[in-house]
Design a protein around this motif. Structure first.
Motif, mmCIF file in Angstrom:
data_model
loop_
_atom_site.group_PDB
_atom_site.id
_atom_site.type_symbol
_atom_site.label_atom_id
_atom_site.label_comp_id
_atom_site.label_asym_id
_atom_site.label_seq_id
_atom_site.Cartn_x
_atom_site.Cartn_y
_atom_site.Cartn_z
ATOM 1 N N LEU A 293 38.848 44.324 46.046
ATOM 2 C CA LEU A 293 39.667 43.175 45.663
ATOM 3 C C LEU A 293 39.403 42.788 44.210
ATOM 4 O O LEU A 293 40.333 42.455 43.466
ATOM 5 C CB LEU A 293 39.383 41.988 46.588
ATOM 6 C CG LEU A 293 40.221 40.730 46.349
ATOM 7 C CD1 LEU A 293 41.707 41.022 46.480
ATOM 8 C CD2 LEU A 293 39.819 39.624 47.323
ATOM 9 N N ARG A 294 38.144 42.828 43.797
ATOM 10 C CA ARG A 294 37.808 42.502 42.407
ATOM 11 C C ARG A 294 38.524 43.472 41.463
ATOM 12 O O ARG A 294 39.101 43.057 40.452
ATOM 13 C CB ARG A 294 36.291 42.561 42.197
ATOM 14 C CG ARG A 294 35.528 41.433 42.884
ATOM 15 C CD ARG A 294 34.019 41.597 42.754
ATOM 16 N NE ARG A 294 33.571 41.412 41.390
ATOM 17 C CZ ARG A 294 32.961 40.312 40.928
ATOM 18 N NH1 ARG A 294 32.736 39.287 41.731
ATOM 19 N NH2 ARG A 294 32.582 40.246 39.667
ATOM 20 N N TYR A 295 38.499 44.760 41.812
ATOM 21 C CA TYR A 295 39.165 45.750 40.964
ATOM 22 C C TYR A 295 40.660 45.459 40.864
ATOM 23 O O TYR A 295 41.232 45.419 39.772
ATOM 24 C CB TYR A 295 38.960 47.163 41.524
ATOM 25 C CG TYR A 295 39.708 48.201 40.710
ATOM 26 C CD1 TYR A 295 39.166 48.677 39.511
ATOM 27 C CD2 TYR A 295 40.957 48.665 41.100
ATOM 28 C CE1 TYR A 295 39.858 49.597 38.738
ATOM 29 C CE2 TYR A 295 41.666 49.576 40.323
ATOM 30 C CZ TYR A 295 41.111 50.033 39.147
ATOM 31 O OH TYR A 295 41.803 50.921 38.368
ATOM 32 N N TYR A 296 41.274 45.241 42.001
ATOM 33 C CA TYR A 296 42.734 45.060 42.013
ATOM 34 C C TYR A 296 43.154 43.795 41.271
ATOM 35 O O TYR A 296 44.067 43.818 40.440
ATOM 36 C CB TYR A 296 43.241 45.022 43.455
ATOM 37 C CG TYR A 296 44.752 44.895 43.540
ATOM 38 C CD1 TYR A 296 45.570 45.923 43.085
ATOM 39 C CD2 TYR A 296 45.351 43.745 44.047
ATOM 40 C CE1 TYR A 296 46.957 45.816 43.145
ATOM 41 C CE2 TYR A 296 46.731 43.626 44.115
ATOM 42 C CZ TYR A 296 47.529 44.668 43.657
ATOM 43 O OH TYR A 296 48.894 44.550 43.700
ATOM 44 N N LEU A 297 42.472 42.676 41.539
ATOM 45 C CA LEU A 297 42.874 41.407 40.924
ATOM 46 C C LEU A 297 42.665 41.416 39.412
ATOM 47 O O LEU A 297 43.478 40.856 38.674
ATOM 48 C CB LEU A 297 42.125 40.237 41.562
ATOM 49 C CG LEU A 297 42.505 39.893 43.004
ATOM 50 C CD1 LEU A 297 41.684 38.711 43.509
ATOM 51 C CD2 LEU A 297 44.005 39.607 43.144
ATOM 52 N N VAL A 298 41.589 42.042 38.934
ATOM 53 C CA VAL A 298 41.401 42.115 37.480
ATOM 54 C C VAL A 298 42.456 43.029 36.860
ATOM 55 O O VAL A 298 43.028 42.713 35.816
ATOM 56 C CB VAL A 298 39.989 42.610 37.113
ATOM 57 C CG1 VAL A 298 39.884 42.873 35.604
ATOM 58 C CG2 VAL A 298 38.935 41.585 37.521
ATOM 59 N N SER A 299 42.738 44.148 37.514
ATOM 60 C CA SER A 299 43.645 45.137 36.918
ATOM 61 C C SER A 299 45.079 44.630 36.790
ATOM 62 O O SER A 299 45.813 45.069 35.903
ATOM 63 C CB SER A 299 43.622 46.446 37.727
ATOM 64 O OG SER A 299 44.176 46.259 39.014
ATOM 65 N N ILE A 300 45.490 43.677 37.641
ATOM 66 C CA ILE A 300 46.873 43.169 37.572
ATOM 67 C C ILE A 300 46.967 41.830 36.843
ATOM 68 O O ILE A 300 48.037 41.234 36.771
ATOM 69 C CB ILE A 300 47.489 43.007 38.984
ATOM 70 C CG1 ILE A 300 46.743 41.948 39.815
ATOM 71 C CG2 ILE A 300 47.549 44.347 39.710
ATOM 72 C CD1 ILE A 300 47.434 41.570 41.124
ATOM 73 N N ASN A 301 45.840 41.368 36.263
ATOM 74 C CA ASN A 301 45.785 39.997 35.757
ATOM 75 C C ASN A 301 45.611 39.950 34.240
ATOM 76 O O ASN A 301 44.498 39.995 33.738
ATOM 77 C CB ASN A 301 44.619 39.261 36.439
ATOM 78 C CG ASN A 301 44.736 37.758 36.321
ATOM 79 O OD1 ASN A 301 45.577 37.237 35.598
ATOM 80 N ND2 ASN A 301 43.876 37.058 37.036
ATOM 81 N N PRO A 302 46.702 39.847 33.466
ATOM 82 C CA PRO A 302 46.576 39.790 32.005
ATOM 83 C C PRO A 302 46.075 38.418 31.542
ATOM 84 O O PRO A 302 46.097 37.450 32.298
ATOM 85 C CB PRO A 302 48.011 40.030 31.526
ATOM 86 C CG PRO A 302 48.861 39.473 32.637
ATOM 87 C CD PRO A 302 48.113 39.768 33.912
ATOM 88 N N TYR A 303 45.639 38.376 30.303
ATOM 89 C CA TYR A 303 45.195 37.103 29.718
ATOM 90 C C TYR A 303 46.430 36.359 29.219
ATOM 91 O O TYR A 303 46.738 36.330 28.038
ATOM 92 C CB TYR A 303 44.213 37.367 28.588
ATOM 93 C CG TYR A 303 43.638 36.108 27.957
ATOM 94 C CD1 TYR A 303 43.318 35.002 28.736
ATOM 95 C CD2 TYR A 303 43.403 36.042 26.591
ATOM 96 C CE1 TYR A 303 42.782 33.861 28.165
ATOM 97 C CE2 TYR A 303 42.859 34.909 26.013
ATOM 98 C CZ TYR A 303 42.561 33.816 26.800
ATOM 99 O OH TYR A 303 42.023 32.676 26.237
ATOM 100 N N SER A 304 47.145 35.781 30.168
ATOM 101 C CA SER A 304 48.375 35.051 29.847
ATOM 102 C C SER A 304 48.694 34.136 31.011
ATOM 103 O O SER A 304 48.019 34.147 32.035
ATOM 104 C CB SER A 304 49.534 36.023 29.614
ATOM 105 O OG SER A 304 50.039 36.504 30.853
ATOM 106 N N GLN A 305 49.757 33.362 30.846
ATOM 107 C CA GLN A 305 50.186 32.470 31.923
ATOM 108 C C GLN A 305 51.207 33.126 32.843
ATOM 109 O O GLN A 305 51.759 32.464 33.727
ATOM 110 C CB GLN A 305 50.784 31.197 31.328
ATOM 111 C CG GLN A 305 49.770 30.355 30.589
ATOM 112 C CD GLN A 305 50.418 29.118 30.031
ATOM 113 O OE1 GLN A 305 50.540 28.096 30.700
ATOM 114 N NE2 GLN A 305 50.873 29.218 28.803
#
Length: 552
Positions: free
Chosen positions: A351-363
């Motif tokens: 889950l940590r891998y997936y959530l970081v990989s789809i989560n850009p530094y933006s809104q």
């Protein structure tokens, strides 16, 4: 980079279980950043607390036959346990109902009052004749006067992010009836007086996201509204004035002050001067985009109002909301995945891998999709990273009896591989310092992919010239990966470290160690075994069917 840091994230409301939407934008990015800072030798502390006050908790505790204190104590423990299972590693997890926070909040109020930033005013407030009570905050729903979005709470429009001065078409969210208006006295914070100082802070802070800063500046230009900071309920921080015995502070007045009071409690108990540390450290507040108004206006204005006795944040990393299978998460419709439930099926690192990989530094909002999760875990995490580590260590065990061979003269491919290792720490560090966690993780996967190709090209199983170099460089690349993925995937990082036969814990490494060749020739590896287990599509179909049903 400052050698001290305090990291906080938006406080979890002590009124229900943690789900995937909670961890994606705030807790996981904060945890990854804290682990990265610690590897860099920064004295970094990640503190948090349960948000214990407010009308919803008062009502729900009554329904369950508990006191509010008993009710929030249950959720404080449950939330901490769920976070721990997900390897969110707080240095200290406390509560807004702590005696330390109550005393701190009251002290801040007194200072603001003495400085002339508080005034009392008779107001007309919504009152429900059916429920026989004043209706604060989330117990009035209506239409946002700014963007006209319907079904919004009176204290925050989730559509445009603004705090309405008065909600249109109000209805009691308890019974649905139209409330009447009654007189009551409340205390207000003079937010209007801080327009210039807030603008100055925004202009001078170069670490804040430009897009967020821009629309906050537009809010200021369009005119700030003084802030009603008290409520007519019994569960909250009591207002420390003789003529305000039946009033408590609004939750948003006290909860972000718990960032400071919790840090002070933790640091002072360690024998560190908490106030001095706070004011000399980098301060990070990780939030979701729905609470920008509170963190960019209320929070800094209150600190400015007490003469910046506690420094304002240096960083407020702000990210979008998580949707689920393309739809808005809703606990009432059972369209959500509880963190505890998820971790019963899959390791935290998946889950940590997936959530970081789809989560850009933006809104921008991000979407959890079961099929995409399956593909990314099986093809990226297992097919790329897991495959490389296993083949590199497994081959060394098989062909060299687990002993790393001595290197010979490098050819062009070997030198390229060597340079990849030497540059990795600085390349990743630059991305992480800028909060581009997704890009840093992608860079690690590119590094692993390069070494998969390098290993394939060198064909060490033929035992031809250059075999020893290939094994030596590949084993050291696996060590680099172990340290590099620790902030993201701590359990997997330690597994690789152990399989490499290295002593101690990977968390005690240094970030610069990523680019060092820390596995010498002659070193004996540990036991190599697959790091990950494939996600089965048949199981995913069952998880999809659970969504929206009430059989959980």
């Amino acid at each position: 980079m400052n050698n001290k840091a305090i990291i906080t994230s938006a406080l979890p409301y002590a009124n229900g279980e943690i789900h995937l939407g909670h961890v994606a934008s705030t807790y996981l990015p904060a945890d990854v950043t804290t682990r990265f800072l610690k590897l860099n030798g920064v004295e970094a502390y990640y503190v948090c607390a349960s948000d214990d006050f407010g009308t919803p908790i008062l009502i729900q505790s009554e329904k369950e036959g508990k006191t509010p204190a008993e009710y929030v104590a249950h959720w404080n423990k449950r939330d901490y346990d769920d976070f721990s299972a997900f390897n969110i590693q707080f240095d200290y997890f406390y509560k807004t109902s702590s005696p330390e926070n109550i005393a701190f909040v009251q002290d801040v109020f007194k200072k603001l009052n003495d400085a002339g930033h508080i005034y009392e005013q008779e107001i007309i407030q919504f009152y429900c004749n059916n429920d026989k009570k004043f209706l604060p905050d989330r117990y009035v729903k209506g239409t946002c006067p700014h963007c006209k979005a319907e079904d919004q709470y009176s204290d925050l429009c989730e559509s445009c992010g603004r705090v309405p001065e008065e909600i249109a078409d109000p209805k009691c969210s308890l019974c649905g009836q139209v409330p009447t208006k009654e007189k009551t006295k409340h205390y207000f914070f003079k937010l209007k007086n801080f327009g210039d100082s807030l603008t100055k802070w925004l202009e001078e802070n170069t670490h804040l996201q430009k897009d967020v800063k821009k629309y906050v500046q537009n809010w200021i230009k369009s005119g700030l509204i003084d802030w009603d900071i008290t409520r007519d309920i019994t569960w909250g921080v009591p207002v420390p004035l003789d003529d305000a015995k039946d009033k408590v502070f609004y939750g948003w007045f006290d909860n972000h002050l718990a960032y400071i009071s919790t840090a002070l409690k933790f640091l002072n108990d360690k024998g560190i001067d908490g106030k001095e540390f706070w004011n000399s450290a980098d301060i990070y507040h990780f939030i979701g985009k729905d609470i920008v108004y509170h963190h960019y206006l209320f929070l800094p204005a209150m600190r400015l109002g007490i003469n910046s006795e506690y420094k304002l944040p240096d960083y407020i990393p702000t990210r979008g909301h998580l949707t689920l299978q393309g739809k808005k998460i809703s606990k009432s419709r059972n369209w959500y995945i509880g963190l505890k439930d998820f971790l019963e099926f899959y390791p935290a690192d998946y889950l940590r891998y997936y959530l970081v990989s789809i989560n850009p530094y933006s809104q921008d909002d991000l979407n959890f999709d079961w099929d995409d999760f399956t593909t990314r875990i099986n093809s990226e995490l297992i097919g790329n990273l897991g495959n490389f580590v296993n083949r590199a260590l497994g081959f060394t065990k098989k062909a060299f009896d687990g002993k790393v061979p001595k290197i010979e003269s490098f050819d062009e491919k070997d030198s390229e591989a060597e340079e990849k290792i030497k540059n990795l720490a600085s390349e990743l560090g630059s991305l992480l310092e800028q909060n581009h966690l997704d890009r840093a993780l992608k860079k690690i996967m590119e590094f692993s992919s390069f070494f998969n190709t390098y290993f394939q090209h060198k064909e060490p199983w033929t035992k031809g010239p250059g075999t020893a170099n290939c094994v030596y460089l590949s084993v050291n690349a696996a060590r680099s990966i172990s340290i590099a993925i620790f902030p993201f995937l701590p359990e997997s990082a330690q597994k690789i470290w152990t399989q490499l036969g290295l002593c101690g814990n990977v968390k005690d490494s240094s970030w610069s160690g990523i680019s060092e060749f820390g596995v010498p020739a002659g070193h004996t590896l540990g036991v190599a075994s697959p790091l990950f287990v494939k996600v089965e599509e048949s199981d995913i179909e069952q998880h999809k069917k659970q969504l929206g049903s009430f059989e959980k």
